[in-house]
Design an enzyme around this catalytic site. Structure first.
Site, short mmCIF file in Angstrom:
data_model
loop_
_atom_site.label_atom_id
_atom_site.label_comp_id
_atom_site.label_asym_id
_atom_site.label_seq_id
_atom_site.Cartn_x
_atom_site.Cartn_y
_atom_site.Cartn_z
N ASP A 352 0.84 -1.20 0.00
CA ASP A 352 0.00 0.00 0.00
C ASP A 352 0.88 1.25 0.00
O ASP A 352 1.98 1.24 -0.55
CB ASP A 352 -0.93 -0.03 1.23
CG ASP A 352 -2.30 0.55 0.92
OD1 ASP A 352 -2.38 1.78 0.75
OD2 ASP A 352 -3.28 -0.21 0.87
N HIS A 404 -3.48 5.78 3.78
CA HIS A 404 -4.34 4.67 3.36
C HIS A 404 -3.79 3.34 3.87
O HIS A 404 -4.52 2.49 4.37
CB HIS A 404 -4.44 4.68 1.85
CG HIS A 404 -5.36 3.67 1.25
ND1 HIS A 404 -4.95 2.42 0.87
CD2 HIS A 404 -6.68 3.73 0.96
CE1 HIS A 404 -5.97 1.75 0.36
NE2 HIS A 404 -7.03 2.52 0.40
N SER A 588 -11.33 -1.05 -0.70
CA SER A 588 -10.04 -1.07 -0.01
C SER A 588 -10.19 -1.40 1.47
O SER A 588 -9.29 -1.94 2.10
CB SER A 588 -9.33 0.28 -0.14
OG SER A 588 -8.82 0.48 -1.43
#
Length: 900
Positions: A352, A404, A588
């Site tokens: 990520d 994220h 996600s």
């Protein structure tokens, strides 16, 4: 080919256009003197342009302060108890308050907007919480009064969160008060049993010694005896020195008899009027002490001032915000945790944007990772690949640190039972953070492949491998087409015994998306709190499972917050980045739920292989079937069920736990906000063994419960319908009680009826058309809404690739999507979609939601956990006067229909 992940809240804070409000003009051809008849070449035809249109929606449980600093909409005063604003319950409300002369130029900068009063029907035990947006520069407090104006309660700390509990059913005045500075804020009112996060934050219920303060002065270490600074404070505030000395803390007495009327005014200021109706001497002592200390902090020579706390042993419940993680009971994680919470030898690699390794809920949860972002410009850390997967705290134009990867990692394995924050789905397992996506969430398929190779213990460009390969790899990313190289790599990874899970994507399409659609990868779609497919989730023939991805545009469980997935994150501030917890929605967020469940399975069965998991999946042993019977293109084999999955893995070893049947429900609260009438409740056996429903009852005549799809034991989906006919305005609560042969379950039902609040309103929304290639906003549309939603239309759009971002600007700083402002993007904030414009496009519909962030325990009082890094770029702000300052000539704003 670029791999795109997201541009999250920090990066969505794009500047509102302020210099392009008027129209353009054209001119005729001809000579300078106007007397020539010489022919001029005919201008080439203008390139075609197109129209983009859609509708932005806001939840009925969202509301807006009627007098923010944004002058685009006419303000309706709510500044006094005599003129309160009526709001629904439950509610998430965005507001703005300021002391005169503070904040951005706008409606209330000069005059001030110190008080916002809201009239609301509340239930005993409900939590009223205020999240202060600009907590580093402002101090905002929360007060509760009855309808006669009598003081009921207050929360007056100096940090990001103020919260109080409603003592009894009734109609109240909730007061947001600007003690100092200017700030946006979120006011959240939730169900009586759904505010577990309250205990994490500084509480008004701390035990203090009344009429005492601990104070330290600036620069008094070298001054002998009683310093002049001390004398000045004593004279101004009417306090008395009791203990301590120069260069260290001092104990001051604040006894009321020490202060004259003038000194009392210095102690309490305008708050004296709010406390005038307090009759209980102990309550008055508490609040006058707290307010005096807040005013002591304003003294220029006071370094700090705080109460003299009484210290005692406390029994604090673990993971205080876990009650807001509705997504865990939805998939049976509490029942799975009865069998295992994960083994630290089981590792999930998260490929990520990197990690914030010092986040207090990730400390001790990580194994060494790597940074595979090879382009220094994208990496943002000054070099190419390196051994540090930390996400750098940088920003550039419309892109910034997104955190994220930190959010995804928290869903996998945030620490559990540590008395703070949230828990991960497999909080006993570990995360291997692998950075392959750079600043703004972009990356390349090659970098992602190198990270996958590292995770699997295969040769890669780092020329190193981990001490032990990961057991599971999570890929919450997408954007590249099919690649033979990547397919071959994933087949090698699977052959090595490593399981790979990927997010299906947020484009709302059935077309295959990669890496989720590769053979051997578990592709995960997203559902909301009602177990329904979300509007953004991809579907199709490659979907294997569904998991909670959330819908931040609604509050179906009535906790007062959007129904996004809550996990570890951070928020930027003027002094750096503070670790926090935020809500996000997207596939996600769904994928790491499945990765975490696989980690639990691997913890009880270390010999589990990808082939074993595939067989269990096809047999229906890992999920609850949704949609069409068997596998379908929306939910795959169904919604992941952690309890069933762990049990299947355990039984594959030849062992099985004793029977422990237990009736559980998909929700503990159902919230019927204004306008909603039908929701679904799912009842299931949360354990092993036999169980049957033996009875169901409701405590109010306005609730009707009927079977939708149940088995012979009575387990399955039930439809819950409410009937508002004949009920007066107010908030109602009732219970659904379901009895089984083993236990009974009670589900609370909240019903809101309003004769004064209609539609959905978050204030004026600014819709921005963003060109990623130019890294700038190229058009703006202003929509005041029509009482139901916010239509918008861009005309004259040139062919190209764009993103559409929308948000409010309550503080009028010309930047949308600040803390405590509404924000959204097509299709989700987590992953704004690249919109390729070659023709007119309509139905570009998406929701907005308030930007909600909870502090960690270490930053709850406003402290920053990271220094402000060099080169940190604030959200860009364009120079110039105009559109947001005032609505005037050359700067039209057609509120209600919108104008570019």
């Amino acid at each position: 080919m670029r791999q795109n992940r997201c541009r999250t809240t920090a990066a969505l804070a794009l500047a509102i256009l302020v210099g392009a409000c008027g129209g353009g003009g054209g001119g005729g051809g001809g000579s300078a003197d106007g007397g020539s008849n010489v022919d001029t070449p005919e201008a080439p035809p203008a390139p075609p342009t197109f129209t983009l249109s859609g509708t932005i929606t806001a939840s009925a449980s969202q509301a807006v302060d009627s007098d923010t600093n944004d002058p685009t909409r006419a303000a309706v005063s709510n500044d006094s108890p005599e003129r309160p604003q009526f709001i629904p319950n439950p509610v998430t409300l965005g507001g703005y308050i300021n002391v005169a002369g503070t904040g951005a130029t706008g409606r209330s900068r000069q005059s001030g907007d110190v008080d916002d009063y809201f009239q609301v029907d509340l239930l005993q035990g409900q939590h009223v919480t205020m999240l202060v947006g600009d907590y580093e520069r402002a101090d905002a407090d929360l007060y509760l009064f009855d309808m006669q104006g009598n003081f009921v309660d207050a929360s007056a700390d100096t940090g990001r969160v103020e919260s109080l509990v409603v003592p009894r059913d009734g109609t109240y005045l909730v007061n947001a008060y600007a003690f100092a500075g200017a700030t946006n804020y979120i006011l959240a009112i939730g169900a009586p049993d759904a505010s577990a996060a309250q205990d994490e934050f500084p509480s008004r219920d701390v035990d203090i010694v009344p009429w005492e303060a601990v104070v330290s002065y600036s620069n008094d270490a070298d001054l002998p005896g009683k310093t002049p600074v001390d004398d000045k404070v004593v004279r101004r505030m009417g306090v008395e020195h009791r203990a301590g000395g120069r260069g260290r803390s001092r104990l001051l007495s604040l006894r009321p008899e020490l202060a004259s009327a003038r000194q009392r005014q210095q102690r309490l200021g305008p708050v004296a009027g709010k406390l005038a109706t307090v009759s209980d001497p102990a309550v008055r002592a508490y609040w006058e002490t707290m307010v005096t200390i807040k005013n002591l902090r304003k003294e220029p020579d006071v370094l700090y001032a705080e109460p003299n706390y009484r210290v005692r042993a406390l029994a604090t419940p673990d993971d205080e915000a876990i009650g807001l993680q509705w997504h865990y009971p939805l998939i049976g994680l509490p029942e799975a945790w009865d069998m295992t919470t994960g083994n630290p030898d089981v590792v999930v690699a998260v490929v990520d944007t990197g990690i914030l390794a010092n986040h207090p809920d990730l400390s001790g949860q990580l194994v060494p990772g790597y940074d595979f972002v090879r382009n220094p410009a994208s990496a943002g850390d000054g070099d190419g690949i390196d051994a540090n997967p930390e996400e750098p705290l940088v920003a550039s134009g419309g892109s910034s640190s997104s955190f994220h990867g930190t959010h995804v990692s928290g869903t996998v394995a945030a620490r559990g039972n540590n008395r703070i924050g949230v828990a991960g789905s497999a909080f006993g397992a570990r995360v291997m953070p692998l950075r392959a996506l750079g600043v703004g969430g972009g990356g390349t398929s090659y970098d992602v492949d190198q990270a996958v190779r590292f995770a699997a213990g295969m040769p890669n460009d780092s020329n190193t491998v981990p001490s032990a390969p990961a057991d599971i790899i999570n890929l919450s990313l997408g954007g590249a087409p099919f690649s033979q190289a990547t397919q071959a790599l994933l087949e090698e990874v699977r052959a090595a015994g490593v399981m790979v899970v990927a997010a299906a994507g947020n484009e709302a399409t059935a077309a295959p998306g990669y890496p989720a659609s590769y053979d051997g990868v578990i592709s995960v779609s997203a559902v909301d709190a009602q177990r329904r497919l979300t509007s953004y989730s991809n579907t199709g023939t490659r979907i294997d499972l569904a998991a909670p991805g959330g819908n931040s545009g609604v509050d179906l469980n009535g906790d007062g917050y959007p129904d996004g997935v809550l996990s570890t994150s951070a928020t930027p501030g003027s002094s750096g980045v503070s670790f926090a917890y935020t809500f996000l929605s997207g596939t996600s967020m769904a994928s790491p739920h499945v990765a975490g469940v696989l980690a639990l399975m691997k913890s009880v069965n270390p010999d589990l292989t990808p082939d074993d998991v595939d067989a269990m999946l096809a047999a229906g042993e890992l999920s609850d079937d949704l949609g069409q019977p068997g596998r379908d293109n929306q939910y795959g084999f169904g919604l992941i069920n952690a309890q069933r999955a762990v049990l299947a893995a355990l039984e594959a070893t030849g062992t099985s736990p004793a029977d422990n049947p237990r009736l559980v429900s998909s929700a503990s609260t159902l919230n019927f906000s204004t306008g909603s009438t039908v929701l679904t409740l799912f009842l299931r056996n949360g354990g092993k063994g036999e169980l049957a429903i033996t009875g169901l009852s409701v405590s109010a005549p306005w609730i009707d419960v009927s079977q939708l799809d149940v088995d012979s034991s009575g387990l399955g989906d039930y439809q819950v319908v409410v009937n508002r006919e004949g009920l007066s305005a107010g908030v109602y609560t009732a219970d659904i009680t379901v009895r089984s042969s083993v236990n009974e379950v009670t589900v609370q039902v909240l019903l809101s009826i309003s004769d004064t609040v209609t539609g959905s309103d978050v204030g004026v929304i600014y819709i921005l058309l963003y060109d990623p290639a130019l890294d700038e906003t190229v058009a703006q549309f202003v929509s005041g809404g029509n009482g139901r939603d916010y239509p918008f239309e861009f005309t004259g759009v040139a062919a190209g690739d764009y993103e559409i971002v929308a948000g409010t600007d309550a503080d009028n700083d010309r930047t949308i999507c600040d803390a405590a402002e509404a924000c959204g993007a097509w299709l989700t904030i987590d992953q704004p979609i690249n919109l390729r414009v070659r023709a007119d496009i309509s139905e570009l519909d998406f929701p907005v939601e308030y930007v909600v962030s909870f502090p960690t325990a270490s930053s709850a009082n406003g402290g920053s956990d990271r220094p402000d890094p060099a080169g940190w770029a604030r959200p860009q702000q364009l120079e110039g006067d105009g559109c947001l300052e005032a609505v005037g000539p050359g700067c039209p704003k057609n509120i209600g229909t919108g104008a570019e």
